[in-house]
Scaffold this motif. Structure first.
Motif, short mmCIF file in Angstrom:
data_model
loop_
_atom_site.label_atom_id
_atom_site.label_comp_id
_atom_site.label_asym_id
_atom_site.label_seq_id
_atom_site.Cartn_x
_atom_site.Cartn_y
_atom_site.Cartn_z
N ASP A 76 0.83 -1.21 0.00
CA ASP A 76 0.00 0.00 0.00
C ASP A 76 0.86 1.26 0.00
O ASP A 76 0.60 2.21 -0.73
CB ASP A 76 -0.91 0.03 1.23
CG ASP A 76 -1.92 -1.11 1.24
OD1 ASP A 76 -2.26 -1.61 0.15
OD2 ASP A 76 -2.35 -1.51 2.33
N LYS A 77 1.90 1.24 0.82
CA LYS A 77 2.78 2.40 0.94
C LYS A 77 3.52 2.66 -0.37
O LYS A 77 3.73 3.81 -0.76
CB LYS A 77 3.77 2.21 2.08
CG LYS A 77 3.13 2.32 3.46
CD LYS A 77 4.11 1.88 4.53
CE LYS A 77 3.57 2.10 5.93
NZ LYS A 77 2.23 1.60 6.16
N VAL A 78 3.98 1.61 -1.04
CA VAL A 78 4.68 1.76 -2.31
C VAL A 78 3.75 2.41 -3.33
O VAL A 78 4.12 3.39 -4.00
CB VAL A 78 5.21 0.40 -2.83
CG1 VAL A 78 5.69 0.53 -4.27
CG2 VAL A 78 6.33 -0.11 -1.94
N LEU A 79 2.55 1.88 -3.46
CA LEU A 79 1.61 2.37 -4.46
C LEU A 79 1.16 3.81 -4.17
O LEU A 79 1.20 4.67 -5.05
CB LEU A 79 0.40 1.44 -4.54
CG LEU A 79 -0.57 1.67 -5.70
CD1 LEU A 79 0.14 1.51 -7.05
CD2 LEU A 79 -1.73 0.69 -5.61
N THR A 80 0.76 4.07 -2.93
CA THR A 80 0.31 5.43 -2.60
C THR A 80 1.49 6.41 -2.60
O THR A 80 1.35 7.55 -3.05
CB THR A 80 -0.40 5.47 -1.23
OG1 THR A 80 0.46 4.94 -0.22
CG2 THR A 80 -1.69 4.67 -1.28
N GLY A 81 2.67 5.95 -2.14
CA GLY A 81 3.84 6.82 -2.13
C GLY A 81 4.22 7.27 -3.53
O GLY A 81 4.52 8.45 -3.77
#
Length: 195
Positions: A76-81
């Motif tokens: 999630d963090k990779v995609l939203t980041g």
């Protein structure tokens, strides 16, 4: 019905692999509201929606794993980041917003790896709520909705929708980061106080 025990993790990894494809599509035409921009938004929305799918499958078929608990929030963090960075590169989102979000996300991720040998820091309810808020705010920011009409009322509505949802996402990002820190400090104190 038999489900492969690694299916949820495979979906999670696919979400991570979508990130560079999405970023290329977002930046390829300089943020214009054409086909690539719409496609980038759709890739993001579909990829972030799989967050609920992999979790549901893991719980439904009782194949929850420590690897999944670790990978899922990272995906999630990779995609939203990547989405936050892409929007800031295009000048559509202030860099301070992206920096605040990335500091929180990277900090929690690094901490997850630091304590992984002791315990797996799974996503808490506020962290999950933060992810939903970010997903909604980013989806609105990524979709070139303003290009659908030149009417002042429409433009104002799109601006307010983006501003309000992004503000909520940033507030929850900060609050959930504080919540993680407080929870971990309390857990560490409780552990030390045990005989």
């Amino acid at each position: 019905m038999a489900v492969h025990p690694q299916l949820p993790n495979a979906i999670t990894i696919a979400r991570i692999l979508c990130a560079p494809v999405f970023l290329w599509m977002l930046l390829a035409d300089g943020g214009a509201g054409g086909g690539l921009r719409w496609a980038a938004a759709v890739v993001f929305i579909v990829a972030i929606a799989t967050d609920g799918v992999d979790g549901y499958i893991a719980r439904r078929y009782e194949i929850v794993s420590d690897l999944g608990k670790l990978l899922d929030p990272i995906a999630d963090k990779v995609l939203t980041g990547v989405a936050f960075v892409g929007l800031s590169i295009l000048g559509e989102l202030d860099w301070w917003v992206t920096v605040v979000v990335l500091v929180r996300e990277i900090g929690i991720t690094v901490y997850r790896f630091m304590v992984v040998s002791d315990h797996v820091l799974a996503a808490a309810w506020m962290g999950k709520l933060k992810t939903v808020a970010q997903a909604i705010a980013l989806s609105i920011a990524l979709l070139p909705l303003a290009s659908l009409s030149d009417a002042d009322a429409w433009q104002t509505t799109v601006w307010w929708a983006g501003t309000v949802t992004m503000t909520i996402a940033v507030i929850l990002t900060i609050a959930s980061g504080i919540d993680y820190v407080v929870s971990e400090v309390r857990g560490a104190r409780a552990k030390r106080s045990r005989p």
